[in-house]
Design a protein around this motif. Sequence first.
Motif, mmCIF file in Angstrom:
data_model
loop_
_atom_site.group_PDB
_atom_site.id
_atom_site.type_symbol
_atom_site.label_atom_id
_atom_site.label_comp_id
_atom_site.label_asym_id
_atom_site.label_seq_id
_atom_site.Cartn_x
_atom_site.Cartn_y
_atom_site.Cartn_z
ATOM 1 N N GLU A 130 -13.489 -9.076 -6.709
ATOM 2 C CA GLU A 130 -13.480 -9.236 -5.239
ATOM 3 C C GLU A 130 -12.819 -10.563 -4.847
ATOM 4 O OE1 GLU A 130 -14.387 -6.797 -3.430
ATOM 5 O OE2 GLU A 130 -15.676 -5.578 -4.728
ATOM 6 N N LYS A 131 -13.024 -11.593 -5.700
ATOM 7 C CA LYS A 131 -12.476 -12.924 -5.367
ATOM 8 C C LYS A 131 -10.943 -12.878 -5.303
ATOM 9 C CE LYS A 131 -12.322 -17.615 -7.153
ATOM 10 N NZ LYS A 131 -12.426 -18.327 -8.425
ATOM 11 N N TYR A 132 -10.349 -12.228 -6.321
ATOM 12 C CA TYR A 132 -8.886 -12.197 -6.403
ATOM 13 C C TYR A 132 -8.288 -10.893 -5.886
ATOM 14 C CZ TYR A 132 -8.852 -16.495 -9.211
ATOM 15 O OH TYR A 132 -8.966 -17.791 -9.644
ATOM 16 N N HIS A 133 -9.121 -10.020 -5.345
ATOM 17 C CA HIS A 133 -8.649 -8.749 -4.764
ATOM 18 C C HIS A 133 -7.872 -7.909 -5.781
ATOM 19 C CE1 HIS A 133 -9.916 -10.479 -0.991
ATOM 20 N NE2 HIS A 133 -9.185 -11.542 -1.281
ATOM 21 N N LEU A 134 -8.534 -7.652 -6.903
ATOM 22 C CA LEU A 134 -7.893 -6.884 -7.977
ATOM 23 C C LEU A 134 -8.667 -5.600 -8.227
ATOM 24 C CD1 LEU A 134 -7.485 -9.847 -10.526
ATOM 25 C CD2 LEU A 134 -5.755 -9.007 -8.919
ATOM 26 N N SER A 135 -7.936 -4.521 -8.502
ATOM 27 C CA SER A 135 -8.581 -3.258 -8.884
ATOM 28 C C SER A 135 -7.914 -2.752 -10.145
ATOM 29 C CB SER A 135 -8.399 -2.201 -7.801
ATOM 30 O OG SER A 135 -8.757 -2.709 -6.561
ATOM 31 N N GLN A 189 0.830 -1.205 0.000
ATOM 32 C CA GLN A 189 0.000 0.000 0.000
ATOM 33 C C GLN A 189 0.873 1.268 0.000
ATOM 34 O OE1 GLN A 189 -3.361 -0.367 -0.371
ATOM 35 N NE2 GLN A 189 -3.348 1.832 -0.741
ATOM 36 N N THR A 190 1.939 1.247 0.791
ATOM 37 C CA THR A 190 2.819 2.431 0.876
ATOM 38 C C THR A 190 3.530 2.676 -0.459
ATOM 39 O OG1 THR A 190 4.456 0.947 1.801
ATOM 40 C CG2 THR A 190 3.325 2.394 3.359
ATOM 41 N N THR A 191 3.861 1.596 -1.171
ATOM 42 C CA THR A 191 4.557 1.734 -2.461
ATOM 43 C C THR A 191 3.592 2.273 -3.516
ATOM 44 O OG1 THR A 191 5.803 -0.203 -1.786
ATOM 45 C CG2 THR A 191 6.123 0.545 -4.033
ATOM 46 N N ASN A 192 2.352 1.784 -3.495
ATOM 47 C CA ASN A 192 1.340 2.325 -4.417
ATOM 48 C C ASN A 192 1.196 3.829 -4.186
ATOM 49 O OD1 ASN A 192 0.889 -0.204 -5.400
ATOM 50 N ND2 ASN A 192 -1.312 -0.214 -5.048
ATOM 51 N N LYS A 193 1.183 4.218 -2.938
ATOM 52 C CA LYS A 193 1.024 5.637 -2.593
ATOM 53 C C LYS A 193 2.192 6.449 -3.169
ATOM 54 C CE LYS A 193 0.025 8.505 1.389
ATOM 55 N NZ LYS A 193 0.097 8.605 2.829
ATOM 56 N N ALA A 235 -4.391 4.222 -20.841
ATOM 57 C CA ALA A 235 -3.584 3.185 -20.172
ATOM 58 C C ALA A 235 -4.340 2.689 -18.934
ATOM 59 C CB ALA A 235 -2.229 3.745 -19.775
ATOM 60 N N ARG A 236 -4.177 1.389 -18.672
ATOM 61 C CA ARG A 236 -4.841 0.801 -17.502
ATOM 62 C C ARG A 236 -3.795 0.342 -16.479
ATOM 63 N NH1 ARG A 236 -5.353 -0.460 -22.583
ATOM 64 N NH2 ARG A 236 -5.897 -2.664 -22.533
ATOM 65 N N VAL A 237 -4.187 0.437 -15.218
ATOM 66 C CA VAL A 237 -3.313 0.000 -14.118
ATOM 67 C C VAL A 237 -4.084 -1.040 -13.330
ATOM 68 C CG1 VAL A 237 -2.149 0.737 -11.985
ATOM 69 C CG2 VAL A 237 -2.245 2.294 -13.941
ATOM 70 N N VAL A 238 -3.496 -2.228 -13.182
ATOM 71 C CA VAL A 238 -4.168 -3.233 -12.348
ATOM 72 C C VAL A 238 -3.267 -3.541 -11.156
ATOM 73 C CG1 VAL A 238 -3.370 -5.183 -13.820
ATOM 74 C CG2 VAL A 238 -5.270 -5.521 -12.235
ATOM 75 N N SER A 239 -3.875 -3.490 -9.975
ATOM 76 C CA SER A 239 -3.112 -3.712 -8.755
ATOM 77 C C SER A 239 -3.733 -4.841 -7.962
ATOM 78 C CB SER A 239 -3.083 -2.427 -7.925
ATOM 79 O OG SER A 239 -2.347 -2.641 -6.743
ATOM 80 N N ARG A 240 -2.882 -5.732 -7.500
ATOM 81 C CA ARG A 240 -3.369 -6.848 -6.688
ATOM 82 C C ARG A 240 -3.312 -6.455 -5.213
ATOM 83 N NH1 ARG A 240 -0.663 -12.528 -5.285
ATOM 84 N NH2 ARG A 240 -2.349 -13.113 -3.913
ATOM 85 N N ILE A 241 -4.384 -6.672 -4.531
ATOM 86 C CA ILE A 241 -4.589 -6.414 -3.096
ATOM 87 C C ILE A 241 -4.553 -4.922 -2.748
ATOM 88 C CG2 ILE A 241 -3.851 -6.873 -0.711
ATOM 89 C CD1 ILE A 241 -2.880 -9.602 -1.649
ATOM 90 N N PHE A 242 -3.473 -4.246 -3.095
ATOM 91 C CA PHE A 242 -3.318 -2.848 -2.672
ATOM 92 C C PHE A 242 -3.953 -1.915 -3.697
ATOM 93 C CE2 PHE A 242 0.143 -5.493 -1.101
ATOM 94 C CZ PHE A 242 -0.222 -5.489 0.234
ATOM 95 N N THR A 243 -4.514 -0.819 -3.200
ATOM 96 C CA THR A 243 -5.339 0.047 -4.054
ATOM 97 C C THR A 243 -4.676 1.410 -4.249
ATOM 98 O OG1 THR A 243 -6.477 0.701 -2.055
ATOM 99 C CG2 THR A 243 -7.507 -1.048 -3.367
ATOM 100 N N PHE A 244 -5.320 2.236 -5.060
ATOM 101 C CA PHE A 244 -4.910 3.634 -5.210
ATOM 102 C C PHE A 244 -6.051 4.477 -4.661
ATOM 103 C CE2 PHE A 244 -2.156 1.580 -8.252
ATOM 104 C CZ PHE A 244 -0.968 2.254 -8.072
ATOM 105 N N ASN A 245 -5.845 4.992 -3.474
ATOM 106 C CA ASN A 245 -6.917 5.763 -2.841
ATOM 107 C C ASN A 245 -7.228 6.989 -3.689
ATOM 108 O OD1 ASN A 245 -6.915 3.885 -0.865
ATOM 109 N ND2 ASN A 245 -5.578 5.038 0.509
ATOM 110 N N ASP A 246 -8.432 7.319 -3.746
ATOM 111 C CA ASP A 246 -9.053 8.379 -4.549
ATOM 112 C C ASP A 246 -8.882 8.279 -6.072
ATOM 113 O OD1 ASP A 246 -6.837 10.478 -2.897
ATOM 114 O OD2 ASP A 246 -6.750 10.375 -5.076
#
Length: 173
Positions: free
Chosen positions: A164-169, A127-131, A145-156
């Motif tokens: 939801e199953k694989y925790h992907l955004s 999460q800190t690295t995504n930030k 361009a698309r960004v896919v992140s596993r588990i950790f998100t990009f707030n806002d």
Amino acid sequence: MSFSLLALIVFEGFLILIILAIFPPMFRHAPFIPTTHARVHRMLELTGLKKGELVVDLGAGDGRVLHCAVRHFGAKGVGVEFSPLLAWFGNFWLKIKGLSKDAKIVRGDIFNYDCSKADVITLFLLQTTNKKIKEKLQKELKPGARVVSRIFTFNDWQPMAKDEKYHLSVYKK
Ligand SMILES: C[S@@+](CC[C@H](N)C(=O)[O-])C[C@H]1O[C@@H](n2cnc3c(N)ncnc32)[C@H](O)[C@@H]1O
């Protein structure tokens, strides 16, 4: 040299390689925890990856995202990996599988890699690295361009798709 001494030397050699592979990244921005093949496939599928597009895997590990991108989607791939051992192994594996003309791993820091040519960015960091990397991606990525992140998100950032199953955004610029 006795057999037990030889076995000890080989064992210690492996131990050093494992420590080199795991620990330097731990002091960087994420440890090496590989994503399962089913999850990798779903990550790429969710971005709508098309033939000929360029996938950049930031923190490529052993290069498994690139394998899937080339083999199953007909895409091109570049991985950026901090660990020299993982980068070497990943490139070796790509070569063995006959994929090295379409994909490679660059040894380096994700914060120094120019992402402007990427169609899809894949991430499994922290999460800190995504930030930390958010502003760089915002600046460099081309429209669409698309960004896919596993588990950790990009707030806002508003995700365009989620699993939801694989925790992907997935986010789109
Ligand atoms: C959780 S693993 C993900 C590996 C692969 N993308 C996957 O999904 O299987 C994160 C990887 O990021 C790498 N890494 C961490 N910080 C990095 C940095 N600053 N630059 C390049 N690679 C980094 C680690 O060495 C590790 O291999």
